[in-house]
Motif scaffolding. Structure first.
Motif, mmCIF file in Angstrom:
data_model
loop_
_atom_site.group_PDB
_atom_site.id
_atom_site.type_symbol
_atom_site.label_atom_id
_atom_site.label_comp_id
_atom_site.label_asym_id
_atom_site.label_seq_id
_atom_site.Cartn_x
_atom_site.Cartn_y
_atom_site.Cartn_z
ATOM 1 N N ASN A 10 31.108 -3.053 46.558
ATOM 2 C CA ASN A 10 30.682 -2.133 45.502
ATOM 3 C C ASN A 10 31.620 -0.942 45.324
ATOM 4 O O ASN A 10 31.334 -0.038 44.547
ATOM 5 C CB ASN A 10 29.271 -1.618 45.814
ATOM 6 N N ALA A 11 32.734 -0.931 46.060
ATOM 7 C CA ALA A 11 33.682 0.189 45.950
ATOM 8 C C ALA A 11 34.322 0.209 44.568
ATOM 9 O O ALA A 11 34.601 -0.838 43.970
ATOM 10 C CB ALA A 11 34.753 0.082 47.019
ATOM 11 N N LYS A 12 34.554 1.426 44.053
ATOM 12 C CA LYS A 12 35.206 1.570 42.744
ATOM 13 C C LYS A 12 36.653 1.104 42.830
ATOM 14 O O LYS A 12 37.350 1.374 43.814
ATOM 15 C CB LYS A 12 35.159 3.027 42.292
ATOM 16 N N GLU A 13 37.107 0.441 41.803
ATOM 17 C CA GLU A 13 38.489 -0.028 41.727
ATOM 18 C C GLU A 13 39.441 1.165 41.799
ATOM 19 O O GLU A 13 39.230 2.178 41.148
ATOM 20 C CB GLU A 13 38.708 -0.804 40.419
ATOM 21 N N GLY A 14 40.487 1.043 42.590
ATOM 22 C CA GLY A 14 41.487 2.108 42.689
ATOM 23 C C GLY A 14 40.934 3.412 43.236
ATOM 24 O O GLY A 14 41.349 4.493 42.823
ATOM 25 N N HIS A 15 39.993 3.334 44.194
ATOM 26 C CA HIS A 15 39.313 4.544 44.699
ATOM 27 C C HIS A 15 40.251 5.490 45.452
ATOM 28 O O HIS A 15 39.962 6.680 45.572
ATOM 29 C CB HIS A 15 38.136 4.156 45.590
#
Length: 494
Positions: free
Chosen positions: A334-339
Protein backbone atom coordinates in the motif's frame (compact mmCIF):
# COMPACT_ATOMS: atom_id res chain seq x y z
CA UNK A 1 19.17 -52.59 5.27
CA UNK A 2 21.62 -49.70 5.12
CA UNK A 3 20.68 -46.56 7.03
CA UNK A 4 19.54 -43.92 4.51
CA UNK A 5 18.45 -40.98 6.68
CA UNK A 6 20.45 -38.02 7.97
CA UNK A 7 19.69 -35.90 11.03
CA UNK A 8 20.64 -32.26 10.43
CA UNK A 9 21.10 -30.10 13.52
CA UNK A 10 20.75 -26.40 12.65
CA UNK A 11 21.62 -24.24 15.63
CA UNK A 12 20.78 -20.68 14.58
CA UNK A 13 20.73 -17.22 16.11
CA UNK A 14 17.04 -17.16 16.99
CA UNK A 15 16.14 -20.85 17.01
CA UNK A 16 17.45 -24.39 17.24
CA UNK A 17 16.02 -26.95 14.86
CA UNK A 18 16.55 -30.51 13.74
CA UNK A 19 15.43 -31.92 10.40
CA UNK A 20 15.48 -35.55 9.25
CA UNK A 21 16.27 -35.85 5.52
CA UNK A 22 15.86 -38.90 3.35
CA UNK A 23 18.26 -40.06 0.64
CA UNK A 24 16.64 -37.80 -1.98
CA UNK A 25 17.30 -34.69 0.11
CA UNK A 26 13.65 -34.40 1.10
CA UNK A 27 12.82 -33.24 4.63
CA UNK A 28 10.83 -36.00 6.38
CA UNK A 29 10.26 -34.45 9.81
CA UNK A 30 11.46 -31.46 11.80
CA UNK A 31 11.31 -29.86 15.21
CA UNK A 32 12.22 -26.34 16.25
CA UNK A 33 12.36 -24.19 19.37
CA UNK A 34 13.07 -20.48 19.78
CA UNK A 35 16.34 -19.39 21.38
CA UNK A 36 16.00 -16.58 23.95
CA UNK A 37 18.22 -13.55 23.32
CA UNK A 38 20.14 -11.94 26.19
CA UNK A 39 21.01 -8.23 26.00
CA UNK A 40 23.12 -7.34 29.09
CA UNK A 41 24.05 -3.87 27.77
CA UNK A 42 23.44 -1.81 24.62
CA UNK A 43 25.31 -3.47 21.76
CA UNK A 44 25.87 -6.69 23.73
CA UNK A 45 24.17 -9.93 22.65
CA UNK A 46 24.53 -13.27 24.43
CA UNK A 47 23.07 -16.78 24.46
CA UNK A 48 22.98 -19.35 27.23
CA UNK A 49 25.08 -22.32 25.98
CA UNK A 50 23.25 -24.68 28.32
CA UNK A 51 19.94 -23.61 26.78
CA UNK A 52 21.44 -24.26 23.32
CA UNK A 53 22.50 -27.73 24.43
CA UNK A 54 19.12 -28.56 26.01
CA UNK A 55 17.29 -27.39 22.90
CA UNK A 56 19.59 -29.37 20.59
CA UNK A 57 18.88 -32.62 22.42
CA UNK A 58 15.15 -31.85 22.62
CA UNK A 59 14.62 -31.05 18.92
CA UNK A 60 16.82 -33.95 17.79
CA UNK A 61 14.76 -36.44 19.81
CA UNK A 62 11.53 -34.80 18.68
CA UNK A 63 12.42 -34.88 14.96
CA UNK A 64 13.34 -38.57 15.19
CA UNK A 65 10.06 -39.25 16.98
CA UNK A 66 8.03 -37.44 14.32
CA UNK A 67 9.89 -39.33 11.59
CA UNK A 68 9.16 -42.57 13.47
CA UNK A 69 12.81 -43.54 13.19
CA UNK A 70 15.07 -45.32 15.63
CA UNK A 71 18.46 -43.60 16.00
CA UNK A 72 20.16 -46.66 14.50
CA UNK A 73 18.26 -45.90 11.27
CA UNK A 74 20.39 -42.77 10.88
CA UNK A 75 23.42 -42.92 8.60
CA UNK A 76 24.80 -39.96 10.50
CA UNK A 77 24.41 -36.44 11.83
CA UNK A 78 25.29 -33.15 10.14
CA UNK A 79 25.70 -29.97 12.20
CA UNK A 80 25.41 -26.38 11.04
CA UNK A 81 25.49 -23.33 13.25
CA UNK A 82 25.37 -19.58 13.72
CA UNK A 83 28.98 -18.67 12.98
CA UNK A 84 31.29 -16.48 15.10
CA UNK A 85 29.17 -17.00 18.22
CA UNK A 86 31.80 -18.00 20.77
CA UNK A 87 31.83 -20.28 23.82
CA UNK A 88 34.62 -20.88 26.36
CA UNK A 89 34.17 -23.87 28.66
CA UNK A 90 35.94 -25.86 31.35
CA UNK A 91 37.54 -29.02 29.95
CA UNK A 92 36.98 -30.98 33.16
CA UNK A 93 33.30 -30.19 33.67
CA UNK A 94 32.16 -29.06 30.21
CA UNK A 95 30.55 -26.03 31.84
CA UNK A 96 30.80 -22.65 30.07
CA UNK A 97 32.68 -19.97 32.02
CA UNK A 98 30.47 -17.23 30.50
CA UNK A 99 27.44 -16.93 28.26
CA UNK A 100 28.11 -17.40 24.56
CA UNK A 101 28.98 -14.07 22.93
CA UNK A 102 26.87 -13.79 19.77
CA UNK A 103 28.18 -12.78 16.36
CA UNK A 104 26.09 -9.58 16.49
CA UNK A 105 27.78 -8.46 19.73
CA UNK A 106 29.80 -5.21 19.51
CA UNK A 107 31.55 -5.15 22.92
CA UNK A 108 35.01 -5.60 21.41
CA UNK A 109 34.81 -2.59 19.08
CA UNK A 110 37.38 -0.69 21.15
CA UNK A 111 39.82 -3.59 21.09
CA UNK A 112 39.45 -3.88 17.31
CA UNK A 113 40.08 -0.15 16.95
CA UNK A 114 43.12 -0.38 19.23
CA UNK A 115 44.59 -3.19 17.08
CA UNK A 116 43.77 -1.26 13.91
CA UNK A 117 45.50 1.89 15.16
CA UNK A 118 48.53 -0.19 16.05
CA UNK A 119 48.79 -1.19 12.40
CA UNK A 120 47.83 -4.87 12.65
CA UNK A 121 44.88 -5.03 10.25
CA UNK A 122 46.94 -5.64 7.09
CA UNK A 123 48.62 -8.73 8.59
CA UNK A 124 45.34 -10.00 10.07
CA UNK A 125 43.53 -9.55 6.76
CA UNK A 126 46.29 -11.16 4.69
CA UNK A 127 46.36 -14.32 6.82
CA UNK A 128 42.70 -14.70 7.81
CA UNK A 129 40.84 -13.05 4.92
CA UNK A 130 38.90 -11.10 7.55
CA UNK A 131 38.90 -7.56 8.94
CA UNK A 132 39.34 -6.33 12.49
CA UNK A 133 35.70 -6.22 13.53
CA UNK A 134 33.82 -7.30 16.70
CA UNK A 135 31.88 -9.72 14.46
CA UNK A 136 34.63 -12.36 14.63
CA UNK A 137 35.55 -14.82 17.38
CA UNK A 138 39.11 -13.94 18.31
CA UNK A 139 38.36 -10.72 20.15
CA UNK A 140 35.40 -12.39 21.88
CA UNK A 141 37.73 -15.04 23.35
CA UNK A 142 40.15 -12.25 24.32
CA UNK A 143 37.34 -10.39 26.11
CA UNK A 144 36.34 -13.47 28.13
CA UNK A 145 39.96 -14.07 29.17
CA UNK A 146 40.27 -10.42 30.24
CA UNK A 147 36.96 -10.10 32.04
CA UNK A 148 35.99 -13.44 33.60
CA UNK A 149 37.66 -13.99 36.96
CA UNK A 150 40.24 -16.78 36.81
CA UNK A 151 39.79 -17.41 33.09
CA UNK A 152 43.24 -16.22 32.03
CA UNK A 153 45.02 -18.37 34.60
CA UNK A 154 42.89 -21.43 33.77
CA UNK A 155 43.44 -20.97 30.03
CA UNK A 156 47.20 -20.74 30.41
CA UNK A 157 47.13 -24.01 32.38
CA UNK A 158 45.25 -25.68 29.49
CA UNK A 159 42.07 -26.07 31.54
CA UNK A 160 39.75 -24.16 29.16
CA UNK A 161 38.46 -24.95 25.69
CA UNK A 162 37.15 -22.41 23.19
CA UNK A 163 35.06 -22.87 20.10
CA UNK A 164 32.15 -21.86 17.96
CA UNK A 165 28.76 -23.49 18.48
CA UNK A 166 29.38 -26.58 16.33
CA UNK A 167 32.55 -27.24 18.32
CA UNK A 168 30.69 -26.93 21.63
CA UNK A 169 27.89 -29.21 20.40
CA UNK A 170 30.36 -31.82 19.12
CA UNK A 171 32.09 -31.79 22.51
CA UNK A 172 28.78 -32.32 24.31
CA UNK A 173 27.46 -34.90 21.83
CA UNK A 174 30.60 -37.01 22.19
CA UNK A 175 30.67 -36.74 25.98
CA UNK A 176 33.73 -34.48 25.94
CA UNK A 177 35.80 -36.86 23.81
CA UNK A 178 36.19 -34.63 20.73
CA UNK A 179 37.27 -30.98 20.57
CA UNK A 180 37.20 -30.11 16.89
CA UNK A 181 36.02 -27.36 14.55
CA UNK A 182 35.45 -27.67 10.83
CA UNK A 183 37.52 -25.46 8.56
CA UNK A 184 34.64 -23.12 7.67
CA UNK A 185 33.93 -22.17 11.27
CA UNK A 186 37.64 -22.02 12.10
CA UNK A 187 38.09 -19.53 9.25
CA UNK A 188 35.84 -17.03 11.12
CA UNK A 189 37.97 -16.75 14.24
CA UNK A 190 40.71 -14.23 13.30
CA UNK A 191 43.11 -17.02 14.37
CA UNK A 192 43.31 -19.29 11.30
CA UNK A 193 45.72 -18.90 8.39
CA UNK A 194 43.19 -19.75 5.68
CA UNK A 195 45.82 -20.62 3.08
CA UNK A 196 47.62 -23.07 5.38
CA UNK A 197 44.44 -24.25 7.08
CA UNK A 198 46.02 -24.13 10.53
CA UNK A 199 46.03 -21.95 13.63
CA UNK A 200 48.51 -19.05 13.44
CA UNK A 201 50.75 -18.51 16.47
CA UNK A 202 51.35 -14.83 15.62
CA UNK A 203 47.61 -14.11 15.56
CA UNK A 204 47.08 -16.03 18.80
CA UNK A 205 49.86 -14.02 20.42
CA UNK A 206 48.39 -10.74 19.13
CA UNK A 207 45.01 -11.54 20.72
CA UNK A 208 46.60 -13.19 23.79
CA UNK A 209 44.70 -16.43 23.18
CA UNK A 210 46.57 -19.62 24.20
CA UNK A 211 46.68 -22.09 21.31
CA UNK A 212 45.89 -24.87 23.79
CA UNK A 213 42.30 -23.54 23.99
CA UNK A 214 41.60 -24.06 20.31
CA UNK A 215 40.00 -27.13 18.69
CA UNK A 216 41.52 -29.40 16.09
CA UNK A 217 40.67 -28.13 12.58
CA UNK A 218 38.96 -30.84 10.52
CA UNK A 219 37.30 -31.37 7.14
CA UNK A 220 33.62 -30.53 6.69
CA UNK A 221 32.87 -34.22 6.04
CA UNK A 222 34.52 -37.10 7.84
CA UNK A 223 34.37 -39.40 10.85
CA UNK A 224 34.14 -36.45 13.25
CA UNK A 225 32.91 -38.23 16.39
CA UNK A 226 30.26 -40.56 17.77
CA UNK A 227 27.43 -39.47 20.06
CA UNK A 228 27.18 -40.81 23.58
CA UNK A 229 24.41 -43.48 23.47
CA UNK A 230 22.23 -41.88 26.17
CA UNK A 231 21.63 -38.70 24.13
CA UNK A 232 19.53 -40.18 21.31
CA UNK A 233 19.14 -43.76 22.53
CA UNK A 234 22.00 -45.20 20.48
CA UNK A 235 25.42 -44.05 19.28
CA UNK A 236 25.24 -42.16 15.98
CA UNK A 237 28.28 -40.91 14.00
CA UNK A 238 28.70 -37.18 13.39
CA UNK A 239 29.77 -37.02 9.74
CA UNK A 240 29.42 -33.38 8.65
CA UNK A 241 29.88 -29.85 9.99
CA UNK A 242 29.87 -26.39 8.43
CA UNK A 243 28.97 -22.85 9.41
CA UNK A 244 25.46 -21.84 8.37
CA UNK A 245 26.39 -19.74 5.35
CA UNK A 246 28.80 -22.33 3.98
CA UNK A 247 26.24 -25.07 4.59
CA UNK A 248 23.67 -23.02 2.65
CA UNK A 249 26.19 -22.63 -0.18
CA UNK A 250 26.36 -26.42 -0.46
CA UNK A 251 22.60 -26.78 0.05
CA UNK A 252 22.17 -24.45 -2.94
CA UNK A 253 24.62 -26.65 -4.90
CA UNK A 254 26.90 -23.65 -5.50
CA UNK A 255 29.84 -25.98 -6.04
CA UNK A 256 31.34 -24.30 -9.11
CA UNK A 257 33.38 -21.08 -9.17
CA UNK A 258 31.22 -18.06 -10.01
CA UNK A 259 28.03 -19.36 -8.38
CA UNK A 260 26.42 -17.10 -5.75
CA UNK A 261 23.89 -17.78 -3.01
CA UNK A 262 22.28 -15.25 -0.67
CA UNK A 263 20.61 -16.31 2.57
CA UNK A 264 17.97 -14.05 4.13
CA UNK A 265 17.43 -14.64 7.82
CA UNK A 266 18.30 -12.43 10.79
CA UNK A 267 20.98 -10.95 8.54
CA UNK A 268 21.84 -11.56 4.90
CA UNK A 269 24.96 -13.31 3.71
CA UNK A 270 26.02 -13.57 0.08
CA UNK A 271 28.71 -16.12 -0.79
CA UNK A 272 30.56 -16.34 -4.12
CA UNK A 273 32.42 -19.59 -4.83
CA UNK A 274 35.97 -18.77 -6.02
CA UNK A 275 37.25 -22.35 -6.27
CA UNK A 276 40.85 -23.05 -5.26
CA UNK A 277 41.73 -19.34 -5.27
CA UNK A 278 41.66 -17.36 -2.02
CA UNK A 279 41.03 -14.00 -3.70
CA UNK A 280 41.89 -10.87 -1.73
CA UNK A 281 39.00 -8.43 -2.07
CA UNK A 282 39.67 -4.81 -2.97
CA UNK A 283 36.13 -3.92 -1.91
CA UNK A 284 36.16 -5.03 1.73
CA UNK A 285 34.51 -8.38 1.20
CA UNK A 286 35.73 -11.30 3.29
CA UNK A 287 37.86 -14.11 1.92
CA UNK A 288 36.76 -17.29 3.61
CA UNK A 289 36.76 -21.07 3.32
CA UNK A 290 33.62 -22.29 1.54
CA UNK A 291 34.29 -25.93 2.42
CA UNK A 292 37.17 -28.32 3.00
CA UNK A 293 36.99 -31.93 1.80
CA UNK A 294 39.83 -34.48 1.85
CA UNK A 295 42.14 -31.73 3.09
CA UNK A 296 41.48 -29.55 0.02
CA UNK A 297 40.01 -26.10 0.58
CA UNK A 298 37.51 -24.36 -1.68
CA UNK A 299 37.36 -20.61 -1.07
CA UNK A 300 34.71 -17.91 -1.33
CA UNK A 301 34.20 -14.18 -1.21
CA UNK A 302 31.52 -13.26 1.28
CA UNK A 303 29.50 -10.19 2.00
CA UNK A 304 27.83 -9.97 5.40
CA UNK A 305 24.75 -7.84 6.11
CA UNK A 306 23.99 -7.73 9.82
CA UNK A 307 20.29 -6.80 9.62
CA UNK A 308 17.75 -8.18 7.14
CA UNK A 309 14.87 -10.10 8.74
CA UNK A 310 15.79 -8.44 12.04
CA UNK A 311 14.56 -5.13 10.55
CA UNK A 312 11.11 -6.66 10.02
CA UNK A 313 11.22 -7.94 13.62
CA UNK A 314 11.89 -4.33 14.68
CA UNK A 315 8.78 -3.15 12.83
CA UNK A 316 6.87 -5.80 14.79
CA UNK A 317 8.45 -5.55 18.24
CA UNK A 318 9.91 -2.03 18.29
CA UNK A 319 7.33 0.03 16.39
CA UNK A 320 4.33 -2.33 16.71
CA UNK A 321 3.48 -1.61 13.08
CA UNK A 322 2.62 -5.25 12.46
CA UNK A 323 1.54 -8.11 14.71
CA UNK A 324 3.33 -10.86 12.76
CA UNK A 325 6.37 -10.62 10.50
CA UNK A 326 4.42 -12.13 7.60
CA UNK A 327 2.13 -9.08 7.50
CA UNK A 328 4.90 -6.78 6.22
CA UNK A 329 4.39 -7.72 2.56
CA UNK A 330 0.70 -6.74 2.52
CA UNK A 331 1.43 -3.48 4.33
CA UNK A 332 4.27 -2.56 1.96
CA UNK A 333 2.01 -3.07 -1.06
CA UNK A 334 0.00 0.00 0.00
CA UNK A 335 3.04 2.31 -0.09
CA UNK A 336 2.72 5.38 -2.33
CA UNK A 337 4.65 5.18 -5.58
CA UNK A 338 7.94 7.08 -5.43
CA UNK A 339 7.59 7.71 -1.66
CA UNK A 340 11.33 8.44 -1.33
CA UNK A 341 11.67 6.91 2.14
CA UNK A 342 14.89 5.04 2.94
CA UNK A 343 15.52 2.88 5.96
CA UNK A 344 19.16 2.17 6.80
CA UNK A 345 18.98 -0.69 9.35
CA UNK A 346 22.36 -0.08 10.99
CA UNK A 347 21.12 -1.16 14.42
CA UNK A 348 24.45 -2.87 15.18
CA UNK A 349 26.60 -0.95 12.71
CA UNK A 350 27.05 -1.67 9.02
CA UNK A 351 28.63 -4.83 7.64
CA UNK A 352 30.11 -5.27 4.17
CA UNK A 353 31.28 -3.36 2.28
CA UNK A 354 31.31 -0.51 4.86
CA UNK A 355 32.41 -2.25 8.07
CA UNK A 356 31.35 0.71 10.18
CA UNK A 357 30.75 -0.46 13.76
CA UNK A 358 29.78 3.06 14.81
CA UNK A 359 27.02 3.63 12.24
CA UNK A 360 23.46 3.61 13.56
CA UNK A 361 20.10 3.11 11.92
CA UNK A 362 17.91 5.85 10.46
CA UNK A 363 14.70 6.52 8.57
CA UNK A 364 15.27 9.23 5.97
CA UNK A 365 13.05 11.09 3.52
CA UNK A 366 10.05 11.31 5.85
CA UNK A 367 7.22 13.73 4.98
CA UNK A 368 3.83 14.46 6.55
CA UNK A 369 2.16 11.84 4.35
CA UNK A 370 4.63 9.10 5.27
CA UNK A 371 2.82 6.23 6.96
CA UNK A 372 3.35 2.67 8.04
CA UNK A 373 3.11 1.37 4.48
CA UNK A 374 6.02 3.52 3.32
CA UNK A 375 8.15 2.51 6.30
CA UNK A 376 7.36 -1.17 5.65
CA UNK A 377 8.28 -0.81 1.97
CA UNK A 378 11.51 1.02 2.86
CA UNK A 379 12.41 -1.78 5.28
CA UNK A 380 12.03 -4.45 2.61
CA UNK A 381 13.85 -2.25 0.08
CA UNK A 382 16.79 -1.97 2.49
CA UNK A 383 17.35 -5.71 2.15
CA UNK A 384 17.50 -5.34 -1.64
CA UNK A 385 19.82 -2.33 -1.56
CA UNK A 386 22.22 -4.01 0.84
CA UNK A 387 22.30 -7.05 -1.46
CA UNK A 388 23.17 -4.79 -4.38
CA UNK A 389 26.00 -3.32 -2.28
CA UNK A 390 27.45 -6.83 -2.00
CA UNK A 391 26.92 -7.76 -5.65
CA UNK A 392 28.55 -4.49 -6.81
CA UNK A 393 31.54 -5.27 -4.56
CA UNK A 394 31.81 -8.79 -5.99
CA UNK A 395 31.66 -7.45 -9.53
CA UNK A 396 34.30 -4.90 -8.58
CA UNK A 397 36.52 -7.82 -7.54
CA UNK A 398 36.11 -9.33 -11.02
CA UNK A 399 33.15 -11.66 -10.58
CA UNK A 400 30.63 -12.23 -13.37
CA UNK A 401 27.31 -12.92 -11.67
CA UNK A 402 24.60 -14.34 -13.90
CA UNK A 403 22.12 -15.36 -11.20
CA UNK A 404 21.63 -15.38 -7.44
CA UNK A 405 20.25 -18.41 -5.64
CA UNK A 406 18.28 -17.32 -2.57
CA UNK A 407 17.13 -19.06 0.59
CA UNK A 408 16.06 -18.37 4.15
CA UNK A 409 12.79 -17.37 5.75
CA UNK A 410 12.31 -14.07 3.87
CA UNK A 411 12.38 -15.56 0.36
CA UNK A 412 8.79 -16.88 0.55
CA UNK A 413 7.79 -13.24 -0.08
CA UNK A 414 7.27 -13.14 -3.87
CA UNK A 415 7.08 -9.36 -4.18
CA UNK A 416 10.30 -8.97 -2.19
CA UNK A 417 12.09 -11.43 -4.47
CA UNK A 418 10.86 -9.53 -7.55
CA UNK A 419 12.01 -6.27 -5.97
CA UNK A 420 15.39 -7.91 -5.30
CA UNK A 421 15.77 -8.94 -8.94
CA UNK A 422 14.78 -5.44 -10.07
CA UNK A 423 17.12 -3.67 -7.62
CA UNK A 424 20.19 -5.80 -8.35
CA UNK A 425 19.42 -6.23 -12.05
CA UNK A 426 20.11 -9.98 -11.91
CA UNK A 427 17.81 -13.03 -12.10
CA UNK A 428 16.93 -14.50 -8.69
CA UNK A 429 16.33 -18.24 -8.28
CA UNK A 430 14.40 -19.72 -5.37
CA UNK A 431 14.70 -23.47 -4.77
CA UNK A 432 11.91 -25.80 -3.71
CA UNK A 433 13.70 -26.53 -0.42
CA UNK A 434 14.44 -23.12 1.13
CA UNK A 435 15.89 -24.60 4.32
CA UNK A 436 19.15 -25.01 2.46
CA UNK A 437 21.32 -24.49 5.55
CA UNK A 438 20.03 -27.71 7.09
CA UNK A 439 20.12 -29.42 3.71
CA UNK A 440 23.80 -28.48 3.28
CA UNK A 441 24.64 -30.04 6.65
CA UNK A 442 22.74 -33.16 5.57
CA UNK A 443 24.59 -33.21 2.23
CA UNK A 444 27.96 -33.16 4.02
CA UNK A 445 27.03 -36.01 6.34
CA UNK A 446 25.46 -37.92 3.44
CA UNK A 447 28.58 -37.38 1.35
CA UNK A 448 30.65 -39.10 4.04
CA UNK A 449 28.01 -41.84 4.45
CA UNK A 450 27.94 -42.53 0.70
CA UNK A 451 24.30 -41.47 0.28
CA UNK A 452 25.46 -38.76 -2.12
CA UNK A 453 28.56 -39.95 -4.00
CA UNK A 454 29.99 -36.56 -4.96
CA UNK A 455 29.47 -32.79 -4.96
CA UNK A 456 27.87 -33.14 -8.40
CA UNK A 457 25.08 -35.20 -6.85
CA UNK A 458 24.11 -32.13 -4.78
CA UNK A 459 23.16 -30.39 -8.03
CA UNK A 460 20.92 -33.31 -9.00
CA UNK A 461 19.10 -32.97 -5.66
CA UNK A 462 18.61 -29.18 -6.10
CA UNK A 463 15.37 -28.12 -7.82
CA UNK A 464 14.01 -24.71 -8.82
CA UNK A 465 10.74 -23.44 -7.38
CA UNK A 466 10.59 -20.07 -9.15
CA UNK A 467 12.83 -17.67 -11.03
CA UNK A 468 12.38 -13.89 -10.77
CA UNK A 469 13.60 -11.89 -13.75
CA UNK A 470 14.34 -8.13 -13.60
CA UNK A 471 11.50 -6.07 -15.09
CA UNK A 472 12.57 -2.56 -14.03
CA UNK A 473 14.65 -0.42 -16.36
CA UNK A 474 18.25 0.35 -15.44
CA UNK A 475 17.74 4.17 -15.11
CA UNK A 476 14.97 3.67 -12.53
CA UNK A 477 16.84 1.08 -10.47
CA UNK A 478 20.04 3.15 -10.54
CA UNK A 479 18.15 6.26 -9.44
CA UNK A 480 16.68 4.41 -6.47
CA UNK A 481 20.07 2.94 -5.59
CA UNK A 482 21.72 6.39 -5.67
CA UNK A 483 19.17 7.50 -3.07
CA UNK A 484 20.20 4.54 -0.92
CA UNK A 485 23.88 5.41 -1.23
CA UNK A 486 23.14 8.96 -0.13
CA UNK A 487 21.14 7.67 2.84
CA UNK A 488 24.04 5.42 3.93
CA UNK A 489 26.41 8.39 3.84
CA UNK A 490 24.14 10.18 6.33
CA UNK A 491 24.47 7.43 8.95
CA UNK A 492 28.18 6.70 8.64
CA UNK A 493 30.19 7.31 11.82
CA UNK A 494 33.06 9.02 9.96
Amino acid sequence: MAARHILAIDQGTTSTRAIVFDASGRPVASAQTELPQIFPKPGWVEHDPEEIWRATVEVSRSALGKAELEPRALAGIGITNQRETTVVWDRATGKPVHNAIVWQDRRTADLCEELRRAGHEAMVSQRTGLLLDPYFCGTKIAWILRNVAGARTAAEKGALAAGTIESFLLWRLTGGKVHASDATNASRTLLLDIRKGSWDSDLAKLLEVPLSMLPQVVDCAGELGVTAPDILGASVPVLGMAGDQQAATLGQACTRPGMVKATYGTGCFAVLNTGSLAIHSNHRLLTTIAYQLDGRRTYALEGSIFVAGAAVQWLRDGLNLIKQSGEVEAMARNAKEGHGVYMVPAFVGLGAPYWDAGARGALLGLTRDTGGAEIAAATLDSVCYQTRDLVEAMRGDGAQIDEIRVDGGMVVNDSLMQRLADTVGTPVQRPKVIETTSLGAAFLAGLQAGIWPSLDSFSAAWSLDRAFTPSEGAPSRDRRYLGWQNAVKRVRSS
